[in-house]
Each structure stands twice: as structure tokens, then as C-alpha cells.
Design a protein around this motif. Sequence first.
Motif, PDB file in Angstrom:
ATOM      1  N   LEU A  14      52.174  47.101  39.216  1.00 61.02           N
ATOM      2  CA  LEU A  14      52.423  47.916  40.396  1.00 61.02           C
ATOM      3  C   LEU A  14      51.510  47.537  41.554  1.00 61.02           C
ATOM      4  N   LEU A  15      50.428  46.854  41.253  1.00 56.20           N
ATOM      5  CA  LEU A  15      49.437  46.536  42.275  1.00 56.20           C
ATOM      6  C   LEU A  15      49.680  45.190  42.933  1.00 56.20           C
ATOM      7  N   GLU A  16      50.150  44.224  42.178  1.00 56.16           N
ATOM      8  CA  GLU A  16      50.116  42.843  42.646  1.00 56.16           C
ATOM      9  C   GLU A  16      50.972  42.611  43.882  1.00 56.16           C
ATOM     10  N   ASP A  17      52.187  43.152  43.903  1.00 57.23           N
ATOM     11  CA  ASP A  17      53.052  42.909  45.059  1.00 57.23           C
ATOM     12  C   ASP A  17      52.460  43.486  46.338  1.00 57.23           C
ATOM     13  N   GLN A  18      51.854  44.671  46.234  1.00 58.19           N
ATOM     14  CA  GLN A  18      51.292  45.294  47.426  1.00 58.19           C
ATOM     15  C   GLN A  18      50.078  44.522  47.931  1.00 58.19           C
ATOM     16  N   VAL A  19      49.241  44.051  47.012  1.00 59.34           N
ATOM     17  CA  VAL A  19      48.079  43.273  47.420  1.00 59.34           C
ATOM     18  C   VAL A  19      48.519  41.926  47.989  1.00 59.34           C
ATOM     19  N   ARG A  20      49.484  41.316  47.347  1.00 57.82           N
ATOM     20  CA  ARG A  20      49.983  40.022  47.828  1.00 57.82           C
ATOM     21  C   ARG A  20      50.539  40.153  49.256  1.00 57.82           C
ATOM     22  N   ALA A  21      51.312  41.219  49.498  1.00 59.80           N
ATOM     23  CA  ALA A  21      51.872  41.427  50.833  1.00 59.80           C
ATOM     24  C   ALA A  21      50.769  41.610  51.870  1.00 59.80           C
ATOM     25  N   ALA A  22      49.715  42.336  51.504  1.00 59.03           N
ATOM     26  CA  ALA A  22      48.610  42.551  52.434  1.00 59.03           C
ATOM     27  C   ALA A  22      47.873  41.246  52.731  1.00 59.03           C
ATOM     28  N   LEU A  23      47.700  40.404  51.715  1.00 60.67           N
ATOM     29  CA  LEU A  23      47.030  39.116  51.925  1.00 60.67           C
ATOM     30  C   LEU A  23      47.874  38.197  52.810  1.00 60.67           C
ATOM     31  N   LEU A  24      49.177  38.181  52.563  1.00 62.32           N
ATOM     32  CA  LEU A  24      50.042  37.328  53.371  1.00 62.32           C
ATOM     33  C   LEU A  24      50.048  37.786  54.827  1.00 62.32           C
ATOM     34  N   ALA A  63      41.094  45.794  44.721  1.00 59.64           N
ATOM     35  CA  ALA A  63      40.103  44.852  45.240  1.00 59.64           C
ATOM     36  C   ALA A  63      39.987  43.637  44.323  1.00 59.64           C
ATOM     37  N   ARG A  64      39.946  43.890  43.019  1.00 61.93           N
ATOM     38  CA  ARG A  64      39.872  42.788  42.061  1.00 61.93           C
ATOM     39  C   ARG A  64      41.082  41.859  42.209  1.00 61.93           C
ATOM     40  N   THR A  65      42.257  42.460  42.374  1.00 62.33           N
ATOM     41  CA  THR A  65      43.480  41.672  42.507  1.00 62.33           C
ATOM     42  C   THR A  65      43.464  40.826  43.766  1.00 62.33           C
ATOM     43  N   ALA A  66      42.926  41.374  44.859  1.00 68.05           N
ATOM     44  CA  ALA A  66      42.857  40.612  46.109  1.00 68.05           C
ATOM     45  C   ALA A  66      42.026  39.345  45.939  1.00 68.05           C
ATOM     46  N   PHE A  67      40.860  39.471  45.336  1.00 61.13           N
ATOM     47  CA  PHE A  67      40.022  38.281  45.128  1.00 61.13           C
ATOM     48  C   PHE A  67      40.678  37.307  44.154  1.00 61.13           C
ATOM     49  N   ARG A  68      41.315  37.832  43.108  1.00 51.54           N
ATOM     50  CA  ARG A  68      41.955  36.947  42.119  1.00 51.54           C
ATOM     51  C   ARG A  68      43.114  36.167  42.718  1.00 51.54           C
ATOM     52  N   LEU A  69      43.909  36.835  43.550  1.00 55.91           N
ATOM     53  CA  LEU A  69      45.064  36.152  44.121  1.00 55.91           C
ATOM     54  C   LEU A  69      44.650  35.061  45.101  1.00 55.91           C
ATOM     55  N   PRO A  98      33.633  30.439  44.927  1.00 54.23           N
ATOM     56  CA  PRO A  98      33.765  29.624  46.133  1.00 54.23           C
ATOM     57  C   PRO A  98      33.706  30.501  47.388  1.00 54.23           C
ATOM     58  N   ALA A  99      32.909  30.103  48.354  1.00 53.42           N
ATOM     59  CA  ALA A  99      32.631  30.961  49.504  1.00 53.42           C
ATOM     60  C   ALA A  99      33.872  31.237  50.345  1.00 53.42           C
ATOM     61  N   ARG A 100      34.685  30.202  50.541  1.00 51.07           N
ATOM     62  CA  ARG A 100      35.852  30.400  51.407  1.00 51.07           C
ATOM     63  C   ARG A 100      36.767  31.539  50.926  1.00 51.07           C
ATOM     64  N   PRO A 101      37.246  31.515  49.698  1.00 53.92           N
ATOM     65  CA  PRO A 101      38.124  32.601  49.266  1.00 53.92           C
ATOM     66  C   PRO A 101      37.432  33.958  49.181  1.00 53.92           C
ATOM     67  N   VAL A 102      36.143  33.971  48.866  1.00 54.99           N
ATOM     68  CA  VAL A 102      35.415  35.246  48.865  1.00 54.99           C
ATOM     69  C   VAL A 102      35.518  35.910  50.229  1.00 54.99           C
ATOM     70  N   LEU A 103      35.273  35.128  51.288  1.00 55.80           N
ATOM     71  CA  LEU A 103      35.304  35.677  52.637  1.00 55.80           C
ATOM     72  C   LEU A 103      36.728  35.981  53.102  1.00 55.80           C
ATOM     73  N   SER A 104      37.695  35.192  52.656  1.00 58.61           N
ATOM     74  CA  SER A 104      39.070  35.406  53.086  1.00 58.61           C
ATOM     75  C   SER A 104      39.694  36.651  52.456  1.00 58.61           C
ATOM     76  N   ALA A 105      39.286  36.984  51.247  1.00 59.32           N
ATOM     77  CA  ALA A 105      39.841  38.153  50.556  1.00 59.32           C
ATOM     78  C   ALA A 105      39.112  39.443  50.911  1.00 59.32           C
ATOM     79  N   GLU A 106      37.972  39.326  51.570  1.00 58.75           N
ATOM     80  CA  GLU A 106      37.100  40.485  51.804  1.00 58.75           C
ATOM     81  C   GLU A 106      37.819  41.662  52.444  1.00 58.75           C
ATOM     82  N   ARG A 107      38.490  41.440  53.572  1.00 60.43           N
ATOM     83  CA  ARG A 107      39.034  42.570  54.328  1.00 60.43           C
ATOM     84  C   ARG A 107      40.139  43.289  53.586  1.00 60.43           C
ATOM     85  N   VAL A 108      41.048  42.565  52.974  1.00 56.29           N
ATOM     86  CA  VAL A 108      42.120  43.221  52.232  1.00 56.29           C
ATOM     87  C   VAL A 108      41.540  44.030  51.074  1.00 56.29           C
ATOM     88  N   ALA A 109      40.596  43.449  50.344  1.00 58.21           N
ATOM     89  CA  ALA A 109      39.973  44.169  49.233  1.00 58.21           C
ATOM     90  C   ALA A 109      39.311  45.454  49.712  1.00 58.21           C
TER      91      ALA A 109
END
Length: 302
Positions: A14-24, A63-69, A98-109
Motif C-alpha cells: 500500500l505504501l510503494e505506489d504512493q512513495v514512488r509517485a511522490a519521488l517521480l 520514509a524507509r521506502t523513499a530511500f530504498r526506491l 551513497p550521498a547522492r541518493p541520500v540527499l535526493s530522497a530526503e524531502r519525500v521521506a
Amino acid sequence: MTVTPLRPALPAILLEDQVRAALLEDLGRAGDITTYATIAPSLAAEARVNTRQDGVVAGLELARTAFRLVDPAIVFTAHVEDGDRVQPGDSLVTVAGPARPVLSAERVALNFLMHLSGIATLTARYATEIAHTRAKITCTRKTLPGLRSLAKYAVRLGGGSNHRYGLDDAVLIKDNHIAVAGGVAGAVAAARAYCGHLVKIEIEVDGLEQMRDALAAAPDAILLDNMAPDLLREAVEINRRHAGLSPEAYGRAPGRVTLEASGNVDLTTVRSIAESGVDYISTSKITMTAPTLDVGLDVVTH
């Protein structure tokens, strides 16, 4: 027997689609160009998510899902659980990788974590106000589009209860339904004839005479709309007498009509409403007006 409810949970699917949409939405067409321009791909980072306010945590798995995706190589270590109470300075999570994805996922998480923790925190304030009564605070369908299941999850973590999730899982006959259907008794009878035996039927009333008509129609629940505490107490007494119960037996009696109060509910009124003896108090404020919990992510420097 008193049963302590288990903590709420949401299936990962139930979480993954919503997190994925927010990241995109956030990454757009070119990705995180600030991070790509300033951080070499070989660099690693460790960061801590800390709270700056008292509150109740909700949304850790999002938040965990955002960083994982963004990058499965990120290690996400939670130091608390959803539903835990926290204080300023408490560390909620450590992320490393890796620093890049950590910073890129921060706001959505953080967006998910702050929004849901805000709902859980405000719900907990309401629940604390009425903890000395049998009433439960409950949410409504007034939620941000697309986030209803998450908002209702946060309400439960804050000690509240969930009303119906949508138009399809319970009947709530409101004033406009009654006006078109031609009356309380006819509306309840029509709903009972249409729905299966597992579907609950609730009807909204705005006065004691209408409540008496509703009791005669035998719904599962009655919503007492915009009634002052004195009227609510009268409504509870009418319900008790209708069920033939003593004052001592009323609160724990199975099968009697459930009473829900709604309207003019806030932190200054909820206590007096609960003390009237109603079973539930519904309000949209816990999902629609909750301020976010102040949470931040800070890179650890060595």
C-alpha cells in the motif's frame, strides 16, 4: 476482559505506489540537478533524522521506502517505532550510503514523516483530553486526496479510531439523503434492504425528535450533529431508556445503538462533548488542520 489493541500496521504494497509517485513528482524530468552538480558519485554520507518537537511518530515505513526506491544500497536504521512518543532532539532514524541518493530522497521521506506524525500528534492531544471518558475520537472522510489510508493509519497511531474509509464500506445517511428519501424511517429501511448483513448503517440527526424516529428505525449508529453537551446528555439518556438499560449497564451493553457526536469539535470543546456520555466524537480537524511535526535530516560530519 480488557484487550490492549495491537499497534496499527500497513502492508508494504500500500505504501510503494504512493512513495514512488511522490519521488517521480520531485525528481521531475532530469533528477536532482543540485545534488548531481555538487556531489561526486563516489561520495558517501551518513545522516540522522531528528525531531525538534514533542510528538507521536508516524510514517517511518514510508520514509524507509523513499530511500530504498532511490537506492537500495542506503542503510535505513530506525531508532523508534511508529506510535512512539518523542521529544525535541530525539533521533528517529539514521541513514547511510551513497550521498547522492541520500540527499535526493530526503524531502519525500521527510514530507511523509512530518505530515503523518503531525496527524498522530494532534490526534493524541484529543485522545488525552477525553481519556477519562469512554468516548473515542474518530476521523472522517475529510483527508487529502490520495492519502486517506495513510492519514487514517496516523489517526490510529495517535490513539484515535477510524470512521468509514469511503462511500463503499458503510452507510451514513445524512440530512440530504433524508430530505430526498422522504424521512428517517424510510431511509434506514431502504438501506437495510439494499445492503448485506455485514454493512453497518448510521444515520445523522440534528434534534431529539429526529433521534427518536431514528431509534425506532433501529440503525446501528446515530450521528448527533451539532448538538450542545446538554442535548447530547439528553440523547444518551433517551438511548439508554430505549434500550431498557440501567445507568450502570449502559456503557458496556452490547447491541445498543452507538452514538456519535459531530460538529463544533475542537480542543476546547471535546472534553465536555465526551463527558456527555457519547461513544464516539468525529472531527475532520485531526486530519485537515494538523500542523506537521518539525523533523529534519542532518548530515553527520566527522
